[in-house]
Motif scaffolding. Structure first.
Motif, PDB file in Angstrom:
ATOM      1  N   LYS A 157       0.820  -1.220   0.000  1.00 45.10           N
ATOM      2  CA  LYS A 157       0.000   0.000   0.000  1.00 45.10           C
ATOM      3  C   LYS A 157       0.852   1.268   0.000  1.00 45.10           C
ATOM      4  CE  LYS A 157      -4.195  -1.815   1.819  1.00 45.10           C
ATOM      5  NZ  LYS A 157      -5.304  -1.291   1.098  1.00 45.10           N
ATOM      6  N   LYS A 158       0.364   2.252  -0.780  1.00 46.10           N
ATOM      7  CA  LYS A 158       0.944   3.600  -0.830  1.00 46.10           C
ATOM      8  C   LYS A 158       2.441   3.591  -1.117  1.00 46.10           C
ATOM      9  CE  LYS A 158      -2.597   5.392   2.214  1.00 46.10           C
ATOM     10  NZ  LYS A 158      -2.933   5.959   3.501  1.00 46.10           N
ATOM     11  N   VAL A 159       2.829   2.921  -2.183  1.00 46.65           N
ATOM     12  CA  VAL A 159       4.241   2.864  -2.576  1.00 46.65           C
ATOM     13  C   VAL A 159       4.642   4.210  -3.168  1.00 46.65           C
ATOM     14  CG1 VAL A 159       5.908   1.741  -4.104  1.00 46.65           C
ATOM     15  CG2 VAL A 159       4.160   0.378  -2.940  1.00 46.65           C
ATOM     16  N   ASP A 160       5.795   4.704  -2.755  1.00 45.09           N
ATOM     17  CA  ASP A 160       6.327   5.986  -3.214  1.00 45.09           C
ATOM     18  C   ASP A 160       6.358   6.018  -4.742  1.00 45.09           C
ATOM     19  OD1 ASP A 160       7.915   8.230  -3.861  1.00 45.09           O
ATOM     20  OD2 ASP A 160       9.260   7.902  -2.172  1.00 45.09           O
ATOM     21  N   SER A 161       5.835   7.089  -5.327  1.00 44.44           N
ATOM     22  CA  SER A 161       5.774   7.194  -6.795  1.00 44.44           C
ATOM     23  C   SER A 161       7.155   7.315  -7.415  1.00 44.44           C
ATOM     24  CB  SER A 161       4.899   8.380  -7.201  1.00 44.44           C
ATOM     25  OG  SER A 161       5.454   9.585  -6.697  1.00 44.44           O
ATOM     26  N   LYS A 162       8.178   7.683  -6.636  1.00 47.63           N
ATOM     27  CA  LYS A 162       9.555   7.779  -7.145  1.00 47.63           C
ATOM     28  C   LYS A 162      10.242   6.417  -7.210  1.00 47.63           C
ATOM     29  CE  LYS A 162      10.078  12.357  -5.194  1.00 47.63           C
ATOM     30  NZ  LYS A 162      10.599  13.067  -4.032  1.00 47.63           N
ATOM     31  N   ALA A 163       9.685   5.433  -6.513  1.00 42.81           N
ATOM     32  CA  ALA A 163      10.306   4.099  -6.475  1.00 42.81           C
ATOM     33  C   ALA A 163      10.205   3.442  -7.847  1.00 42.81           C
ATOM     34  CB  ALA A 163       9.632   3.240  -5.419  1.00 42.81           C
ATOM     35  N   LYS A 164      11.313   2.925  -8.315  1.00 42.42           N
ATOM     36  CA  LYS A 164      11.352   2.238  -9.605  1.00 42.42           C
ATOM     37  C   LYS A 164      11.389   0.718  -9.451  1.00 42.42           C
ATOM     38  CE  LYS A 164      13.682   5.987 -12.124  1.00 42.42           C
ATOM     39  NZ  LYS A 164      12.636   6.867 -11.806  1.00 42.42           N
ATOM     40  N   ALA A 165      11.778   0.259  -8.257  1.00 44.61           N
ATOM     41  CA  ALA A 165      11.906  -1.185  -8.036  1.00 44.61           C
ATOM     42  C   ALA A 165      11.624  -1.527  -6.581  1.00 44.61           C
ATOM     43  CB  ALA A 165      13.312  -1.655  -8.409  1.00 44.61           C
ATOM     44  N   ILE A 166      11.268  -2.778  -6.372  1.00 48.10           N
ATOM     45  CA  ILE A 166      11.175  -3.330  -5.028  1.00 48.10           C
ATOM     46  C   ILE A 166      12.466  -4.121  -4.816  1.00 48.10           C
ATOM     47  CG2 ILE A 166       9.945  -4.913  -3.486  1.00 48.10           C
ATOM     48  CD1 ILE A 166       8.411  -2.300  -4.072  1.00 48.10           C
ATOM     49  N   ALA A 167      13.245  -3.716  -3.830  1.00 47.40           N
ATOM     50  CA  ALA A 167      14.552  -4.338  -3.589  1.00 47.40           C
ATOM     51  C   ALA A 167      14.417  -5.693  -2.911  1.00 47.40           C
ATOM     52  CB  ALA A 167      15.422  -3.409  -2.748  1.00 47.40           C
ATOM     53  N   LYS A 168      13.461  -5.804  -1.974  1.00 44.81           N
ATOM     54  CA  LYS A 168      13.337  -7.048  -1.218  1.00 44.81           C
ATOM     55  C   LYS A 168      11.958  -7.118  -0.573  1.00 44.81           C
ATOM     56  CE  LYS A 168      15.388  -9.346   2.806  1.00 44.81           C
ATOM     57  NZ  LYS A 168      16.407  -9.230   3.852  1.00 44.81           N
ATOM     58  N   ILE A 169      11.404  -8.315  -0.544  1.00 48.33           N
ATOM     59  CA  ILE A 169      10.197  -8.590   0.229  1.00 48.33           C
ATOM     60  C   ILE A 169      10.507  -9.788   1.119  1.00 48.33           C
ATOM     61  CG2 ILE A 169       7.768  -9.270   0.202  1.00 48.33           C
ATOM     62  CD1 ILE A 169       7.518  -8.139  -2.593  1.00 48.33           C
ATOM     63  N   THR A 170      10.158  -9.674   2.394  1.00 48.84           N
ATOM     64  CA  THR A 170      10.242 -10.800   3.323  1.00 48.84           C
ATOM     65  C   THR A 170       8.822 -11.164   3.705  1.00 48.84           C
ATOM     66  OG1 THR A 170      12.369 -10.069   4.168  1.00 48.84           O
ATOM     67  CG2 THR A 170      11.154 -11.605   5.530  1.00 48.84           C
ATOM     68  N   ILE A 171       8.465 -12.443   3.543  1.00 44.62           N
ATOM     69  CA  ILE A 171       7.118 -12.924   3.815  1.00 44.62           C
ATOM     70  C   ILE A 171       7.193 -13.968   4.918  1.00 44.62           C
ATOM     71  CG2 ILE A 171       5.056 -13.993   2.817  1.00 44.62           C
ATOM     72  CD1 ILE A 171       6.353 -13.281   0.019  1.00 44.62           C
ATOM     73  N   ASN A 172       6.310 -13.828   5.904  1.00 44.59           N
ATOM     74  CA  ASN A 172       6.265 -14.778   7.021  1.00 44.59           C
ATOM     75  C   ASN A 172       4.844 -15.282   7.225  1.00 44.59           C
ATOM     76  OD1 ASN A 172       9.034 -14.354   7.839  1.00 44.59           O
ATOM     77  ND2 ASN A 172       8.376 -12.380   8.609  1.00 44.59           N
ATOM     78  N   THR A 173       4.749 -16.525   7.663  1.00 47.59           N
ATOM     79  CA  THR A 173       3.494 -17.063   8.177  1.00 47.59           C
ATOM     80  C   THR A 173       3.827 -17.642   9.545  1.00 47.59           C
ATOM     81  OG1 THR A 173       3.777 -19.308   7.307  1.00 47.59           O
ATOM     82  CG2 THR A 173       2.717 -17.692   5.836  1.00 47.59           C
ATOM     83  N   TYR A 174       2.816 -18.053  10.254  1.00 46.73           N
ATOM     84  CA  TYR A 174       3.059 -18.661  11.561  1.00 46.73           C
ATOM     85  C   TYR A 174       3.925 -19.917  11.407  1.00 46.73           C
ATOM     86  CZ  TYR A 174       2.244 -20.871  16.051  1.00 46.73           C
ATOM     87  OH  TYR A 174       2.424 -21.467  17.267  1.00 46.73           O
TER      88      TYR A 174
END
Length: 191
Positions: A157-174
């Motif tokens: 949500k609400k990603v900066d409009s200047k951002a050109k890429a997502i460098a990393k996502i960390t996903i967790n579940t229980y």
């Protein structure tokens, strides 16, 4: 004369004790080198056994690379594959395929994580922004069936409009912590 004999014996004793100390030091170094080699071999064996154990209990990492995007799973039981992303308003929607590699269905709940863009901004997401098979990865959980890949979606949500890429996502579940997605370009229409 007695003094000369005494001094001669004293010097001989000191000389012999010095030679004995040198011999013991050499012995220690030789034995210490042997112990270092044994310790090194034990460390290598221990690492090999840990690798085998993590493979057998399903905790070994499972990495895939699609279109230059590296995805790492903290378990061999689930394979996460990056499929793409699109922008919806100020949000970036990231799509994956999740495959269960076991012979039994796997339940996941309490999902969430954090993403970072190339500008250094972070975006946390919870179970309402993380779906598998169209269902929120919330307290009641979702099922990942065997032999059928299911669609997984994360909404940043609400990603900066200047951002050109997502460098990393960390996903967790229980159940599993540490799914990682590395570097992908944000698919903006105006670029």
């Amino acid at each position: 004369m007695k003094k000369k004999v005494f001094y001669a014996l004293l010097c001989a004793g000191l000389l012999l004790s010095g030679l004995e100390a040198q011999a013991q030091e050499k012995k220690k170094k030789g034995f210490g080198g042997f112990l270092n080699k044994v310790n090194s071999a034990l460390n290598e064996t221990n690492q090999a056994l840990e690798d085998v154990n993590s493979t057998l209990d399903g905790t070994a990492n499972n990495a895939t690379k699609t279109g230059g995007v590296k995805v790492t799973s903290p378990t061999r039981n689930l394979k996460l594959e990056y499929k793409g992303n699109y922008v919806e308003g100020n949000d970036v929607v990231v799509e994956f395929m999740l495959s269960n590699t076991t012979d039994k269905s796997i339940g996941l709940n309490w999902g969430g994580g954090t993403a970072w863009d190339d500008q250094g901004n972070s975006y946390s997401f919870g179970d309402m922004e993380f779906t598998i098979g169209g269902k929120d990865v919330g307290p009641t959980g979702v099922e990942v069936p065997t032999e059928v890949p299911v669609k997984a979606v994360i909404r940043l949500k609400k990603v900066d409009s200047k951002a050109k890429a997502i460098a990393k996502i960390t996903i967790n579940t229980y159940q599993y912590q540490g799914f990682q997605v590395r570097k992908f370009t944000i698919a903006r229409e105006d670029m």
